[in-house]
Scaffold this motif. Structure first.
Motif, PDB file in Angstrom:
ATOM      1  N   PRO A 140      47.918  20.721  27.785  1.00 46.87           N
ATOM      2  CA  PRO A 140      46.568  21.292  27.882  1.00 46.87           C
ATOM      3  C   PRO A 140      46.608  22.613  28.649  1.00 46.87           C
ATOM      4  CG  PRO A 140      46.599  19.003  28.623  1.00 46.87           C
ATOM      5  CD  PRO A 140      48.016  19.423  28.443  1.00 46.87           C
ATOM      6  N   VAL A 141      45.726  23.518  28.288  1.00 41.20           N
ATOM      7  CA  VAL A 141      45.650  24.831  28.926  1.00 41.20           C
ATOM      8  C   VAL A 141      44.605  24.790  30.034  1.00 41.20           C
ATOM      9  CG1 VAL A 141      44.842  27.200  28.515  1.00 41.20           C
ATOM     10  CG2 VAL A 141      46.534  26.158  26.991  1.00 41.20           C
ATOM     11  N   HIS A 142      44.992  25.298  31.202  1.00 39.67           N
ATOM     12  CA  HIS A 142      44.091  25.348  32.351  1.00 39.67           C
ATOM     13  C   HIS A 142      43.686  26.773  32.716  1.00 39.67           C
ATOM     14  CE1 HIS A 142      44.521  21.064  33.109  1.00 39.67           C
ATOM     15  NE2 HIS A 142      45.785  21.230  32.795  1.00 39.67           N
TER      16      HIS A 142
ATOM     17  N   CYS B  20      55.225  29.471  39.162  1.00 41.09           N
ATOM     18  CA  CYS B  20      54.560  28.232  39.562  1.00 41.09           C
ATOM     19  C   CYS B  20      53.610  28.459  40.745  1.00 41.09           C
ATOM     20  CB  CYS B  20      55.653  27.217  39.877  1.00 41.09           C
ATOM     21  SG  CYS B  20      55.234  25.897  40.941  1.00 41.09           S
ATOM     22  N   GLU B  21      53.995  29.286  41.707  1.00 46.98           N
ATOM     23  CA  GLU B  21      53.150  29.534  42.878  1.00 46.98           C
ATOM     24  C   GLU B  21      51.832  30.188  42.471  1.00 46.98           C
ATOM     25  OE1 GLU B  21      52.984  32.183  46.982  1.00 46.98           O
ATOM     26  OE2 GLU B  21      54.833  32.165  45.813  1.00 46.98           O
ATOM     27  N   ILE B  22      51.869  31.114  41.527  1.00 45.41           N
ATOM     28  CA  ILE B  22      50.647  31.769  41.066  1.00 45.41           C
ATOM     29  C   ILE B  22      49.724  30.749  40.401  1.00 45.41           C
ATOM     30  CG2 ILE B  22      49.730  33.404  39.353  1.00 45.41           C
ATOM     31  CD1 ILE B  22      52.048  35.263  40.127  1.00 45.41           C
TER      32      ILE B  22
ATOM     33  N   LEU C 145      45.986  29.725  41.730  1.00 49.98           N
ATOM     34  CA  LEU C 145      44.823  29.869  40.853  1.00 49.98           C
ATOM     35  C   LEU C 145      44.078  28.541  40.718  1.00 49.98           C
ATOM     36  CD1 LEU C 145      46.301  32.170  38.087  1.00 49.98           C
ATOM     37  CD2 LEU C 145      44.515  32.779  39.742  1.00 49.98           C
ATOM     38  N   ALA C 146      44.819  27.451  40.630  1.00 49.36           N
ATOM     39  CA  ALA C 146      44.199  26.129  40.509  1.00 49.36           C
ATOM     40  C   ALA C 146      43.433  25.768  41.777  1.00 49.36           C
ATOM     41  CB  ALA C 146      45.253  25.071  40.217  1.00 49.36           C
ATOM     42  N   GLN C 147      43.935  26.194  42.922  1.00 48.66           N
ATOM     43  CA  GLN C 147      43.329  25.828  44.202  1.00 48.66           C
ATOM     44  C   GLN C 147      42.230  26.795  44.652  1.00 48.66           C
ATOM     45  OE1 GLN C 147      46.841  25.744  46.628  1.00 48.66           O
ATOM     46  NE2 GLN C 147      47.569  23.818  45.738  1.00 48.66           N
ATOM     47  N   ALA C 148      42.148  27.952  44.012  1.00 47.73           N
ATOM     48  CA  ALA C 148      41.159  28.956  44.414  1.00 47.73           C
ATOM     49  C   ALA C 148      39.751  28.382  44.320  1.00 47.73           C
ATOM     50  CB  ALA C 148      41.286  30.197  43.538  1.00 47.73           C
ATOM     51  N   GLU C 149      38.963  28.649  45.351  1.00 43.02           N
ATOM     52  CA  GLU C 149      37.616  28.086  45.426  1.00 43.02           C
ATOM     53  C   GLU C 149      36.529  29.046  44.963  1.00 43.02           C
ATOM     54  OE1 GLU C 149      36.927  26.341  49.242  1.00 43.02           O
ATOM     55  OE2 GLU C 149      38.774  25.162  49.149  1.00 43.02           O
ATOM     56  N   CYS C 150      36.880  30.314  44.790  1.00 41.47           N
ATOM     57  CA  CYS C 150      35.871  31.281  44.367  1.00 41.47           C
ATOM     58  C   CYS C 150      36.524  32.380  43.525  1.00 41.47           C
ATOM     59  CB  CYS C 150      35.147  31.886  45.575  1.00 41.47           C
ATOM     60  SG  CYS C 150      36.201  32.906  46.622  1.00 41.47           S
ATOM     61  N   ARG C 151      35.685  33.174  42.906  1.00 40.98           N
ATOM     62  CA  ARG C 151      36.166  34.246  42.028  1.00 40.98           C
ATOM     63  C   ARG C 151      37.004  35.269  42.791  1.00 40.98           C
ATOM     64  NH1 ARG C 151      30.297  34.122  39.574  1.00 40.98           N
ATOM     65  NH2 ARG C 151      30.735  32.864  37.729  1.00 40.98           N
TER      66      ARG C 151
ATOM     67  N   LEU D 163      40.801  36.673  41.961  1.00 40.09           N
ATOM     68  CA  LEU D 163      41.159  38.088  41.851  1.00 40.09           C
ATOM     69  C   LEU D 163      42.246  38.465  42.839  1.00 40.09           C
ATOM     70  CD1 LEU D 163      37.655  39.689  41.244  1.00 40.09           C
ATOM     71  CD2 LEU D 163      39.453  39.218  39.566  1.00 40.09           C
ATOM     72  N   ASN D 164      42.201  37.900  44.047  1.00 41.77           N
ATOM     73  CA  ASN D 164      43.244  38.179  45.037  1.00 41.77           C
ATOM     74  C   ASN D 164      44.602  37.676  44.566  1.00 41.77           C
ATOM     75  OD1 ASN D 164      41.497  39.479  46.783  1.00 41.77           O
ATOM     76  ND2 ASN D 164      41.152  37.672  48.059  1.00 41.77           N
ATOM     77  N   VAL D 165      44.636  36.501  43.955  1.00 38.56           N
ATOM     78  CA  VAL D 165      45.897  35.973  43.421  1.00 38.56           C
ATOM     79  C   VAL D 165      46.411  36.898  42.326  1.00 38.56           C
ATOM     80  CG1 VAL D 165      46.989  34.067  42.157  1.00 38.56           C
ATOM     81  CG2 VAL D 165      45.351  33.570  43.993  1.00 38.56           C
ATOM     82  N   LEU D 166      45.538  37.288  41.408  1.00 35.56           N
ATOM     83  CA  LEU D 166      45.944  38.150  40.297  1.00 35.56           C
ATOM     84  C   LEU D 166      46.342  39.544  40.773  1.00 35.56           C
ATOM     85  CD1 LEU D 166      43.282  37.088  37.648  1.00 35.56           C
ATOM     86  CD2 LEU D 166      45.679  36.352  37.819  1.00 35.56           C
ATOM     87  N   ALA D 167      45.827  39.950  41.935  1.00 39.01           N
ATOM     88  CA  ALA D 167      46.188  41.253  42.503  1.00 39.01           C
ATOM     89  C   ALA D 167      47.485  41.183  43.311  1.00 39.01           C
ATOM     90  CB  ALA D 167      45.054  41.767  43.383  1.00 39.01           C
ATOM     91  N   GLY D 168      48.033  39.975  43.435  1.00 42.90           N
ATOM     92  CA  GLY D 168      49.294  39.839  44.159  1.00 42.90           C
ATOM     93  C   GLY D 168      49.136  39.790  45.660  1.00 42.90           C
ATOM     94  N   LYS D 169      47.916  39.555  46.130  1.00 40.08           N
ATOM     95  CA  LYS D 169      47.693  39.477  47.575  1.00 40.08           C
ATOM     96  C   LYS D 169      48.201  38.146  48.107  1.00 40.08           C
ATOM     97  CE  LYS D 169      43.782  42.598  47.548  1.00 40.08           C
ATOM     98  NZ  LYS D 169      42.351  42.762  47.814  1.00 40.08           N
TER      99      LYS D 169
END
Length: 189
Positions: A130-132, A161-163, A167-173, A177-183
């Protein structure tokens, strides 16, 4: 929904599906900053409702229309283009990730949306999982070369895997965005 590993299992898989493989965890890198720059908080859906790939694509495109990121008159063209692409071969690349993408002669710039599904979406993915996480983008036809670079960079980023875990644990938008920005994640004392 195909039988497959759940969100936790998919999140822990490394390359080749071996969840125990030891490998260095690459940083999100330069491309993720570009991906993050293509997204604003209103282009992130924290909890998608669709259970199958075509309804998921429609849900994401409708969100782009509702937020004003895609003109209403382009909705049908974009949905049909994405549907045709999905019929060729699934954009579910494995690791719980799908990257539906298409072209439009009527766009001036790339339009992107990120969606997360806690339950998982049947995208007929290559690994039958399944896609998440869904990253949908539509590229102006004149920028075809950009599409190939974008697709490859997103796929590479999501093998990390860390990304996927963050992303799965992120609680807000903003966290997404911070994960996708590499922060780096904020340390909680």
């Amino acid at each position: 929904m195909p039988a497959g590993p759940g969100l936790k299992s998919v999140l822990h898989q490394g390359r080749g599906g071996d969840k125990h493989a030891a490998r260095p965890v690459p940083r999100a890198g330069a491309f993720s900053m570009k991906l993050a720059s293509l997204l604003s908080p209103d282009q992130v859906l924290l909890d998608m409702h669709a259970e199958e790939h075509i309804p998921a694509i429609v849900e994401l495109v409708d969100h782009l229309v509702e937020t004003g990121k895609l003109a209403t008159e382009l909705r049908e063209e974009v949905v049909e283009s994405l549907r045709e692409r999905e019929e060729q071969v699934s954009t579910g690349i494995g690791y719980g990730v799908a990257i539906p993408h298409a072209f439009s002669e009527n766009l001036e710039e790339v339009v992107t949306v990120f969606g997360r599904s806690k339950e998982g979406i049947d995208f007929e993915a290559l690994d039958n999982s399944p896609v998440h996480f869904v990253i949908l983008f539509v590229v102006p036809k004149r920028d075809y070369h950009l599409h190939l670079q974008t697709l490859a960079a997103i796929a590479k980023m999501f093998t990390n895997c860390e990304i996927r875990q963050r992303l799965a644990q992120a609680e807000c938008r903003t966290e997404i965005l911070n994960v996708l920005a590499g922060k780096a994640p904020k340390n909680v004392a």
